[in-house]
Design a protein around this motif. Sequence first.
Motif, short mmCIF file in Angstrom:
data_model
loop_
_atom_site.label_atom_id
_atom_site.label_comp_id
_atom_site.label_asym_id
_atom_site.label_seq_id
_atom_site.Cartn_x
_atom_site.Cartn_y
_atom_site.Cartn_z
N VAL A 1 12.64 7.19 -1.19
CA VAL A 1 12.45 6.55 0.13
C VAL A 1 11.23 5.63 0.09
O VAL A 1 11.29 4.49 0.56
N ILE A 2 10.14 6.11 -0.48
CA ILE A 2 8.89 5.33 -0.53
C ILE A 2 9.12 4.03 -1.30
O ILE A 2 8.78 2.94 -0.82
N PHE B 1 0.78 -1.24 0.00
CA PHE B 1 0.00 0.00 0.00
C PHE B 1 0.82 1.29 0.00
O PHE B 1 0.28 2.34 -0.32
N LEU B 2 2.07 1.24 0.40
CA LEU B 2 2.82 2.50 0.55
C LEU B 2 2.92 3.29 -0.77
O LEU B 2 2.59 4.49 -0.78
N PRO B 3 3.36 2.67 -1.88
CA PRO B 3 3.42 3.48 -3.11
C PRO B 3 2.06 4.02 -3.53
O PRO B 3 1.93 5.18 -3.93
N ALA B 4 1.03 3.16 -3.40
CA ALA B 4 -0.32 3.58 -3.78
C ALA B 4 -0.81 4.70 -2.86
O ALA B 4 -1.41 5.68 -3.32
N LEU C 1 9.53 2.26 -9.54
CA LEU C 1 9.15 0.86 -9.27
C LEU C 1 9.64 -0.05 -10.41
O LEU C 1 10.18 -1.13 -10.17
N ILE C 2 9.45 0.43 -11.64
CA ILE C 2 9.89 -0.38 -12.79
C ILE C 2 11.42 -0.49 -12.80
O ILE C 2 11.98 -1.56 -13.02
N SER C 3 12.08 0.63 -12.49
CA SER C 3 13.56 0.59 -12.42
C SER C 3 14.02 -0.42 -11.38
O SER C 3 14.99 -1.15 -11.57
N ILE D 1 -0.71 -2.89 -9.41
CA ILE D 1 -2.13 -2.72 -9.73
C ILE D 1 -2.76 -1.68 -8.80
O ILE D 1 -3.50 -0.79 -9.24
N LEU D 2 -2.44 -1.79 -7.52
CA LEU D 2 -2.98 -0.82 -6.55
C LEU D 2 -2.48 0.60 -6.86
O LEU D 2 -3.23 1.58 -6.74
N ALA D 3 -1.22 0.69 -7.27
CA ALA D 3 -0.66 2.01 -7.60
C ALA D 3 -1.38 2.61 -8.81
O ALA D 3 -1.65 3.82 -8.84
N VAL D 4 -1.71 1.76 -9.79
CA VAL D 4 -2.45 2.26 -10.97
C VAL D 4 -3.82 2.77 -10.54
O VAL D 4 -4.26 3.86 -10.93
#
Lengths: 489, 366
Positions: A383-384, A295-298, A338-340, A410-413
Amino acid sequence: MDRRINSSYIKELFSKSSDVEVRPIKINQNNMVIHLFCVDGLSDQELFDEAVLKSLKFDPYLAGCKTERQMMDYLLEGGAYHVFTSEESDYDLLIKSVLSGMVALIFDAEGKAVVYDLRKFEKRSIQEPTEENVIKGSKESFIEAMRTNTALIRRKIRSENLVVEKLSVGRLSKTDISLIYIRDIANPDTVNKIRDIINNIDIDNVPTAAFIEEFLIDNKNSIFPQVMYTQRPDRVSANLSDGRVALVVDGIPFVYILPCQLPMLMQSPDDYANHFLIGSALRFIRYLSMVVTLFLPAFYIAASTYQSQMFPVQLSLSIQAAKQNVPFSSAAEVFGLLISFEILIEAGLRLPQAVGTAMSILGGLVVGQAAVEANLISPAVVVIVALAGISGFVMPNQDLSSAVRLTRFILAVLAAVAGFFGLVIGLIVLVTHLCSIDNYGTAYMSPFVDVEERNIKDTIFRFPVRYFKKRPDDIAYINKTKQGEDKDE
Amino acid sequence: MNRLKLMIPFLCLCLFGGCSHDMNRREIDEINFIHVLGIDYSEKEYVLTAVYSASQGADAEKTDAGEEKISQGKGATPFEAFQDLKLKNKKTVSIANTGYFLIGDGAARHGIERCIDFLSRDETVKMESLLFVTKDIQAEDFINQSLENEQVIHEDLEAIEQKQHELVTRNDNTLVNILNEIESNMTGILIPYLISENNSFLIQGYAVFDRTALVDYLDAETSSGVNFMKNIVRAYPIHLEDVGLTVTGSECKLSSEIEDTRIKVKVSLDFETAVKEINTDKDIFAGDELDRLTDMQNVYIVDIITKAVNYSVQNKIDILQISRLIQNRYAKKWKDYEENWNEFIPEIQYEIAVNSRITKSFMLND
């Protein structure tokens, strides 16, 4: 089509295979000839020479035998000095046995063969588990040889009720599989279902573990692992005594455990090697990490793009200051990083370890620092994403870790397109999906969804061992008690 | 069927993506967060004075971290004034992170109902934000003076909030609490007032509102008496002739009784103190001396409480929230008092009983 066992036909069949030996052996003064049928490199030649061939040539009783049947009976009764001897009249089974490393003596007149289990091939020695290592505990791990693995399990459970059924999968590979369970504990329906599934697998080859796994799971569209695997014999024995079923596949250095539930994937051998409070703390951190990584990135995207009031005042000011002059949106920053991060992980796996470490430093530290200084990304996002990434690797099960990482995207999208509204929809769908998975008659989210509160005692917190008196209801309903009452109680 | 299933998430994403503008999509760096909002009323016009961190601007790197800037909006209503404030700002203005609302003397005397109503209707406002009244001065002037004195206003207000927590167990001047008080429409609302002194802010006491309009400012002792009766005192200094003490814990129970039509309120206060300073050679922990000091501190606190009671009785304002007490105990009879409650306030008979102990010396050699 039933085919009679015949050395000429077999010789013709394998005429172009240089590693398969089909050659005659003359036995006695009656000039009786039998045929040796074996695969070079899969069997123990020294043992064959010593235990079988020597008997064939010098045993006076064999020299006096007048018929092949007499010879076969004598050999099966111990004429050759080897204990694992059997008679084979089925052509297909004979071929399969020899191709798996056994040595056969073909008696053409009888249309049968005497088979000696002299399998011996190069294999790894038993080493420390690479994924599930513990400080206080066994250092043994499974290897690629199925029989060695079953022996490791048998050493842990010396009960007459431990059943090791032999099955086979693969039209071409004919891969051996051992179905292991404890007779008076495991649910017979589960055992029968697993046996039926394996017997019905119609596939050429089993090159990787996924080929078996996909047949074993009910919900094939779910990315969450529904089969647990382990490298540790002690973990298998613990689950067998809980009523679960183990599958040992030849050539795969770990063992599958069924039925699998989500809390099992969050358990680590370390939890039981330490004091229950320390074990509980570790377990709690693992669950916390799962929440963080999911959940943190989202949350960051939703809060920094839609509902900035979700941040405390000082934090929102810090994030705002850090994001000044960064040309991308928060969502683009997070997705990019995230992709990196995933690219770095993938590259690290493919490269040799020494180069991989150097690349991690280069990618993680140098490029990351340069990107922040060039105002391509804000330090808060670094950091996130780093926190979410590291938390993802706290999962003891790599399949679960991968599933959580994909769900995180998916949650981030959803958070990027609809803020907390999207995030909550994602959460509801995720929970509904997890609760709907049925695994061999048990709920995947069990015991979180159980009515029986005693099943909760080994989930987010690990209670002391004295509380584990009963086996899980939904796994073992025949013999539920696994621990006697305390004498001091 | 499978294609349809695949289409559903795609359509959802399109729908949500299309609606994202309606969901107040705004990057965090495109927003000016108001730290402190001053609300004034003069010449039939509301004036909102917003305090931002200067580092939120486009030239953020050129400004010091603590530097603040202000902007203003004016209008016939708080909403119009806020719209004006928005128009005058380059970025989107948000009160989502506003921790403090300063109500100027003019706006407070005019009535805070409309201001509170406007603030509470903003879906992003933090309901635990604190309200203060700027004593005898407009909030705008108060803010300007502070900036001239090179104060960082939101940091000084944070310090004030922390000081409040040292003295009382809860802050009753939150937005949600004041909103509740206004909706109950019967008790005298109390909001702490601020004064500026020696380049810092101080809370001296409570501003008293009759219904929703400011009528008076209580002095420090009367305000402390109210705190004791509201049972929110965490610490309070007591200065006796030879000894300095501090209240370390207090519990106040109010009970009401109606005899005929006469209301009696019994105030039972139990508190503990610790010795902080001894300016005499006498052994104050000897039996008689300790009793004498205990009596003296009782008298000291009774005086403070009496001041609060007297203020309520003389001014016919229910700053002690006795109405709530009566309403809870005598739900039926309350209807007889409800309409002319202010007229009954001077008739209330108070009985004050104080019990205390001096329990700790904090002296290593005692």
